[in-house]
Design a protein around this motif. Structure first.
Motif, PDB file in Angstrom:
ATOM      1  N   ILE A   1       0.861  -1.206   0.000  1.00 50.17           N
ATOM      2  CA  ILE A   1       0.000   0.000   0.000  1.00 50.17           C
ATOM      3  C   ILE A   1       0.891   1.249   0.000  1.00 50.17           C
ATOM      4  N   ILE A   2       1.903   1.230   0.868  1.00 52.04           N
ATOM      5  CA  ILE A   2       2.804   2.395   0.947  1.00 52.04           C
ATOM      6  C   ILE A   2       3.533   2.585  -0.381  1.00 52.04           C
ATOM      7  N   GLU A   3       4.102   1.503  -0.885  1.00 53.26           N
ATOM      8  CA  GLU A   3       4.874   1.625  -2.140  1.00 53.26           C
ATOM      9  C   GLU A   3       4.002   2.099  -3.291  1.00 53.26           C
ATOM     10  N   ARG A   4       2.817   1.482  -3.414  1.00 52.56           N
ATOM     11  CA  ARG A   4       1.980   1.829  -4.571  1.00 52.56           C
ATOM     12  C   ARG A   4       1.612   3.307  -4.526  1.00 52.56           C
ATOM     13  N   CYS A   5       1.170   3.782  -3.341  1.00 52.27           N
ATOM     14  CA  CYS A   5       0.735   5.189  -3.263  1.00 52.27           C
ATOM     15  C   CYS A   5       1.934   6.136  -3.372  1.00 52.27           C
ATOM     16  N   LEU A   6       2.987   5.844  -2.611  1.00 55.55           N
ATOM     17  CA  LEU A   6       4.089   6.818  -2.556  1.00 55.55           C
ATOM     18  C   LEU A   6       5.012   6.755  -3.758  1.00 55.55           C
ATOM     19  N   PHE A   7       5.376   5.564  -4.199  1.00 55.88           N
ATOM     20  CA  PHE A   7       6.331   5.493  -5.310  1.00 55.88           C
ATOM     21  C   PHE A   7       5.699   5.985  -6.619  1.00 55.88           C
ATOM     22  N   ALA A   8       4.380   5.775  -6.765  1.00 54.06           N
ATOM     23  CA  ALA A   8       3.718   6.321  -7.964  1.00 54.06           C
ATOM     24  C   ALA A   8       3.875   7.843  -7.964  1.00 54.06           C
ATOM     25  N   ALA A   9       3.662   8.446  -6.773  1.00 54.74           N
ATOM     26  CA  ALA A   9       3.808   9.904  -6.657  1.00 54.74           C
ATOM     27  C   ALA A   9       5.274  10.311  -6.844  1.00 54.74           C
ATOM     28  N   VAL A  10       6.182   9.547  -6.237  1.00 54.65           N
ATOM     29  CA  VAL A  10       7.610   9.889  -6.329  1.00 54.65           C
ATOM     30  C   VAL A  10       8.058   9.891  -7.796  1.00 54.65           C
ATOM     31  N   ASN A  11       7.621   8.884  -8.542  1.00 53.64           N
ATOM     32  CA  ASN A  11       8.015   8.796  -9.954  1.00 53.64           C
ATOM     33  C   ASN A  11       7.546  10.051 -10.709  1.00 53.64           C
ATOM     34  N   GLU A  12       6.309  10.473 -10.408  1.00 58.96           N
ATOM     35  CA  GLU A  12       5.776  11.676 -11.065  1.00 58.96           C
ATOM     36  C   GLU A  12       6.551  12.926 -10.595  1.00 58.96           C
ATOM     37  N   CYS A  13       6.946  12.919  -9.331  1.00 57.32           N
ATOM     38  CA  CYS A  13       7.732  14.059  -8.804  1.00 57.32           C
ATOM     39  C   CYS A  13       9.048  14.173  -9.585  1.00 57.32           C
ATOM     40  N   PHE A  14       9.672  13.042  -9.907  1.00 59.62           N
ATOM     41  CA  PHE A  14      10.916  13.106 -10.678  1.00 59.62           C
ATOM     42  C   PHE A  14      10.649  13.657 -12.082  1.00 59.62           C
ATOM     43  N   ARG A  15       9.475  13.336 -12.632  1.00 59.28           N
ATOM     44  CA  ARG A  15       9.160  13.886 -13.963  1.00 59.28           C
ATOM     45  C   ARG A  15       8.979  15.395 -13.900  1.00 59.28           C
ATOM     46  N   VAL A  16       8.355  15.818 -12.811  1.00 59.31           N
ATOM     47  CA  VAL A  16       8.118  17.243 -12.607  1.00 59.31           C
ATOM     48  C   VAL A  16       9.453  17.994 -12.514  1.00 59.31           C
ATOM     49  N   LEU A  17      10.414  17.318 -11.892  1.00 57.12           N
ATOM     50  CA  LEU A  17      11.740  17.915 -11.761  1.00 57.12           C
ATOM     51  C   LEU A  17      12.456  17.918 -13.117  1.00 57.12           C
ATOM     52  N   GLU A  18      12.292  16.798 -13.803  1.00 55.93           N
ATOM     53  CA  GLU A  18      12.908  16.619 -15.126  1.00 55.93           C
ATOM     54  C   GLU A  18      12.414  17.698 -16.100  1.00 55.93           C
ATOM     55  N   GLU A  19      11.104  18.003 -16.019  1.00 55.60           N
ATOM     56  CA  GLU A  19      10.513  19.018 -16.924  1.00 55.60           C
ATOM     57  C   GLU A  19      10.700  20.422 -16.386  1.00 55.60           C
ATOM     58  N   ARG A  20      11.350  20.556 -15.274  1.00 56.11           N
ATOM     59  CA  ARG A  20      11.600  21.828 -14.584  1.00 56.11           C
ATOM     60  C   ARG A  20      10.308  22.563 -14.226  1.00 56.11           C
ATOM     61  N   VAL A  21       9.260  21.755 -13.996  1.00 55.00           N
ATOM     62  CA  VAL A  21       8.013  22.341 -13.464  1.00 55.00           C
ATOM     63  C   VAL A  21       8.296  22.786 -12.029  1.00 55.00           C
ATOM     64  N   ALA A  22       9.115  22.003 -11.338  1.00 56.18           N
ATOM     65  CA  ALA A  22       9.657  22.444 -10.043  1.00 56.18           C
ATOM     66  C   ALA A  22      11.146  22.648 -10.246  1.00 56.18           C
ATOM     67  N   GLU A  23      11.698  23.667  -9.600  1.00 55.00           N
ATOM     68  CA  GLU A  23      13.126  23.971  -9.779  1.00 55.00           C
ATOM     69  C   GLU A  23      14.004  23.052  -8.939  1.00 55.00           C
ATOM     70  N   LYS A  24      13.494  22.658  -7.750  1.00 58.00           N
ATOM     71  CA  LYS A  24      14.336  21.836  -6.872  1.00 58.00           C
ATOM     72  C   LYS A  24      13.468  20.862  -6.075  1.00 58.00           C
ATOM     73  N   PRO A  25      14.058  19.724  -5.656  1.00 59.16           N
ATOM     74  CA  PRO A  25      13.254  18.725  -4.932  1.00 59.16           C
ATOM     75  C   PRO A  25      12.632  19.276  -3.660  1.00 59.16           C
ATOM     76  N   GLU A  26      13.323  20.234  -3.021  1.00 57.82           N
ATOM     77  CA  GLU A  26      12.794  20.811  -1.776  1.00 57.82           C
ATOM     78  C   GLU A  26      11.425  21.447  -2.011  1.00 57.82           C
ATOM     79  N   ASP A  27      11.241  22.087  -3.181  1.00 62.89           N
ATOM     80  CA  ASP A  27       9.955  22.749  -3.468  1.00 62.89           C
ATOM     81  C   ASP A  27       8.824  21.725  -3.482  1.00 62.89           C
ATOM     82  N   ILE A  28       9.103  20.553  -4.060  1.00 69.01           N
ATOM     83  CA  ILE A  28       8.072  19.507  -4.135  1.00 69.01           C
ATOM     84  C   ILE A  28       7.720  19.028  -2.726  1.00 69.01           C
TER      85      ILE A  28
END
Ligand SMILES: CCC/C=C/C(=O)SCCNC(=O)CCNC(=O)[C@H](O)C(C)(C)COP(=O)([O-])OP(=O)([O-])OC[C@H]1O[C@@H](n2cnc3c(N)ncnc32)[C@H](O)[C@@H]1OP(=O)([O-])[O-]
Length: 723
Positions: free
Chosen positions: A620-647
């Motif tokens: 349950i933890i992995e499915r909910c959190l890692f799905a979000a984490v993967n998207e967070c890395f995409r957000v960083l990759e696309e520079r939608v967020a400038e730094k991981p701290e902002d996310i």
């Protein structure tokens, strides 16, 4: 870093370590040298310790905690012992704040005086530690056990009047703090010092310690669920009453060392700096908080008197910023004005505001039924419901009505700012200001820039966020921005887990045990199942397909419609007394699992031919959190967020991600990116119809390194700049 000044027969030690006089190594050295020098000088009869600038002292230098080499002698306790053992009286003169180690310095002194506007406290617990320079052993000797336990375990700051009442201060001053300290010093010269040395006196109410501890422990366990440091704080104060001073102090050192090395403290210290780094915005063009001036905002308009509009208006008027609230329908306008008045009444009831302050807020709020009334305001925030066409129409009209310098902001939670801006002739002055509901409570403001938003516009809305007391993060436009885009993956996985074997209470329980303040289904009941339904319908409509409770896939994407079945049954959540849970009307705060919901879920699975099985908590933890984490890395990759701290800041303040777990990005860094990447790939193979499992390129790159790349360097791997 400590100025040594001789003033007649007094030695003044002025801590001079801007911006907040943290007790860095050179300050500690300076204090020891100053005390020794003053004691060696026959002309000096007393010593005053004071802070230069706006504050007495903010405590230990938190940056040193992650760099053990920097914690060099003299450590704070030996500085303190030099102060306490001084043969000449030492008086601390507090203005601004005396926090953590700063208050401990004061407790080593023989006397403490403070300006009436000063505040003192032990905020260590907020960074997952305890006041480890004898604070937990000294404070109870002044204030008694119960007060000390509460103050230390909560981390709250108290004003000078209360500090005086509880024995922490010897005097509250109304005049110039240095002058008053000099007068005070002259009066205590020659007085015996032993009774003023806290290490030589006893805890008065020591015989009650067990009873006091049990009461405090029960409260702390309830209030700070899952957190270790508050419990350690209580234990350490308890020791002060059960052991000799020296033994309790040694035990305190053991406890702080254990806490400091633990995951929670590392995460909380990270969170402290992440929050501060969010305000240091920078655009890809190089404009930043350091080189861009905000425009002056003296008047505003808010469009829409619904829940969001009213909440936003409250934020503005509370900060003294005049608002014209515009709503076409006079009845809705009246209801909105009543809502605002009701929210402020609530603040008066909770003593967060006086009736006079409420009246002042209401004076600067005006209602209007036409956009024409906004012709002269400096900034407008549109807060109508989520519909691109409607928003474009409003922005086109605002562009005509408002003066050329007016900034036009949208409270959209998902829509592309560029598409809204293109309805105007001033795209440089169009920006997203995404408040989280309820806007007058939630501290997060996600500001969103489009491809044409100017640096001045960005600087202005970032400054506005600061003025209204929000934690403000800047992100680039895209569907859902950072918050909703990444959180959607978390919510989607929670819904899929319902289809595969879980019930809402199973998922909520696991995520609450992880540290979330509320599981996703309790949150959904709170915000309204109808709200989620409306958003899904809008998205489907915009994509040109009809969403029904039978839909399982669209465009090759898995969809879950269990929530829609509840919507169709009129189960909207708390507002209808039933949602994912049922609620007793006399206790709406207590969700009760409902067998009817279990039946709906089982029916849904049977109809869709879905096999159910037992799902372990870790999944349950992995499915909910890692799905979000993967998207967070995409957000960083696309520079939608400038730094991981902002996310991470967005998740902490927008979705109650536990501060003591840092945020999804920090959590991923602690799990290890290799492991996260492996699991993302595993779930991608298992669930090929959920695009949020397609591994992020940035995550792959970072995980492919033989050593873990520190978070501070992740940015360097964006856009293929590093392999
Ligand atoms: C030895 C064991 C026992 C003792 C333990 C302790 O004392 S633990 C400590 C217990 N004490 C605390 O937990 C107090 C923590 N501090 C606060 O609560 C607030 O900073 C404040 C109320 C002092 C001032 O608020 P404000 O809104 O006016 O200002 P602001 O918040 O924006 O900060 C300005 C800059 O100073 C920085 N910085 C601040 N404090 C520290 C620090 N201690 N250290 C290092 N840096 C610190 C902050 O990062 C920022 O840097 P930036 O971003 O410009 O590079």
């Amino acid at each position: 870093m400590v100025d040594y000044i001789i003033d007649q027969n007094l030695a003044i030690l002025a801590v001079n370590n801007p911006p907040v006089n943290a007790l860095s190594h050179h300050v500690r050295e300076g204090l020891v040298e100053g005390i020794k020098k003053a004691n060696a000088n026959d002309q000096v009869t007393a010593i005053v310790i004071i802070g230069k600038g706006k504050i007495f002292c903010s405590g230990a230098d938190i940056r040193e905690f992650s760099n053990h080499a920097a914690i060099k002698d003299p450590v704070l306790t030996s500085v303190g012992h030099t102060i306490e053992n001084s043969g000449k009286p030492v008086i601390s003169a507090i203005h601004g704040n005396a926090l953590g180690g700063g208050l401990e310095v004061a407790l080593f002194c023989h006397y403490r005086i403070a300006s009436e506007s000063a505040r003192v406290g032990f905020p260590e617990v907020l960074i997952g530690i305890l006041p480890g320079a004898e604070g937990t052993v000294r404070l109870p000797r002044l204030s008694g056990l119960s007060f000390a336990m509460d103050m230390i375990a909560s981390g709250k700051q108290i004003n000078a009047k209360d500090a005086f009442k509880h024995g922490i201060l010897d005097k509250v001053c109304t005049g110039n703090i240095l002058e008053e300290a000099k007068d005070f010093a002259k009066k205590v010269i020659g007085q015996p010092l032993d009774s003023r040395r806290l290490s030589r006196i006893n805890v008065e109410d020591a015989s009650n310690v067990d009873a006091v501890f049990e009461v405090a422990l029960a409260q702390v366990k309830k209030k700070y669920k899952g957190q270790i440091a508050p419990i350690y704080c209580l234990k350490s104060v308890r020791n002060s009453a059960k052991m000799s001073f020296d033994k309790a102090a040694a035990e305190e050192r053991r406890l702080i060392t254990e806490l400091m090395l633990g995951y929670q403290s590392i995460a909380l210290r990270y969170s402290f700096f992440a929050e501060r780094s969010a305000s240091k915005w920078r655009l890809p063009c190089g404009a930043s908080v350091n080189n861009t001036k905000p425009s002056k905002i003296e008047s505003t308009g808010v469009i829409g008197a619904g829940t969001m509009g009213s909440g936003i208006a409250v934020c503005l008027i509370r900060a003294g910023i005049p608002v014209i609230l515009v709503e076409k329908d006079p009845k809705m306008l009246e209801k909105g004005m009543e809502t605002i008045s009701g929210i402020l009444d609530g603040s008066v009831k909770l003593k967060r505001m006086t009736p006079g302050q409420k009246a002042k807020c209401m004076e600067i709020l005006k209602g209007a039924t036409s956009l024409d009334k906004l012709s002269n305001v400096d900034l407008v925030i549109e807060a109508v419901y989520e519909n691109l066409e409607l928003k474009r129409q409003i922005f086109a009209q605002l562009d005509k009505v408002c003066k050329p310098s007016t900034l036009l902001c949208s409270n959209t939670s998902t829509l592309d700012i560029d598409k809204i801006a293109s309805a105007t002739n001033r795209p440089d002055k169009v920006v997203g200001t995404h408040f989280f509901a309820p806007a007058f409570i939630m501290r997060l403001l996600e500001n969103v820039y489009g491809s044409k938003t100017s640096p001045t516009t960005v600087a202005t809305v970032m400054e506005l966020g600061r003025r209204i007391g929000k934690v403000t993060v800047l992100v680039k436009t895209c569907y859902g921005f950072v918050g909703n885009r990444t959180h959607q993956c978390f919510g989607a996985e929670a819904s899929f887990l319902l289809e595969e074997g879980c019930l809402p209470q199973d998922i909520d329980q696991v995520l609450e045990e992880f540290g979330m303040a509320m599981g996703p289904f309790k949150v959904s009941d709170l915000s309204g199942i109808d709200v989620g339904w409306r958003i899904r319908q809008e998205v489907a409509k915009a994509a040109g397909f009809k969403l029904t409770t039978e839909t399982r896939y669209h465009n090759g994407e898995r969809i879950s419609t269990v929530g829609d079945s509840l919507f169709e049954m009129g189960r909207y959540g708390i507002k209808t007394g039933k949602g994912w849970y049922k609620y007793d009307p006399t206790n709406l705060r207590k969700p009760v699992p409902d067998s009817d919901v279990a039946d709906v879920i089982l029916d849904h699975c049977a109809k869709m031919g879905l096999q159910r099985c037992k799902i372990p908590p870790q999944e349950i933890i992995e499915r909910c959190l890692f799905a979000a984490v993967n998207e967070c890395f995409r957000v960083l990759e696309e520079r939608v967020a400038e730094k991981p701290e902002d996310i991470d800041v967005i998740w902490q303040y927008g979705f109650s991600f536990p501060r003591y777990a840092g945020g999804p990005m920090f959590y991923a860094s602690q799990v290890g990116l290799k492991r996260v990447y492996e699991r993302v790939c595993f779930y991608h193979e298992k669930f090929p119809y959920s695009s949020h499992w397609i591994p992020s390129d940035l995550l792959r790159k970072l995980a492919s390194h033989s050593v873990e790349i520190p978070m501070s360097q992740w940015k360097e791997f964006v856009n293929g700049s590093k392999l």
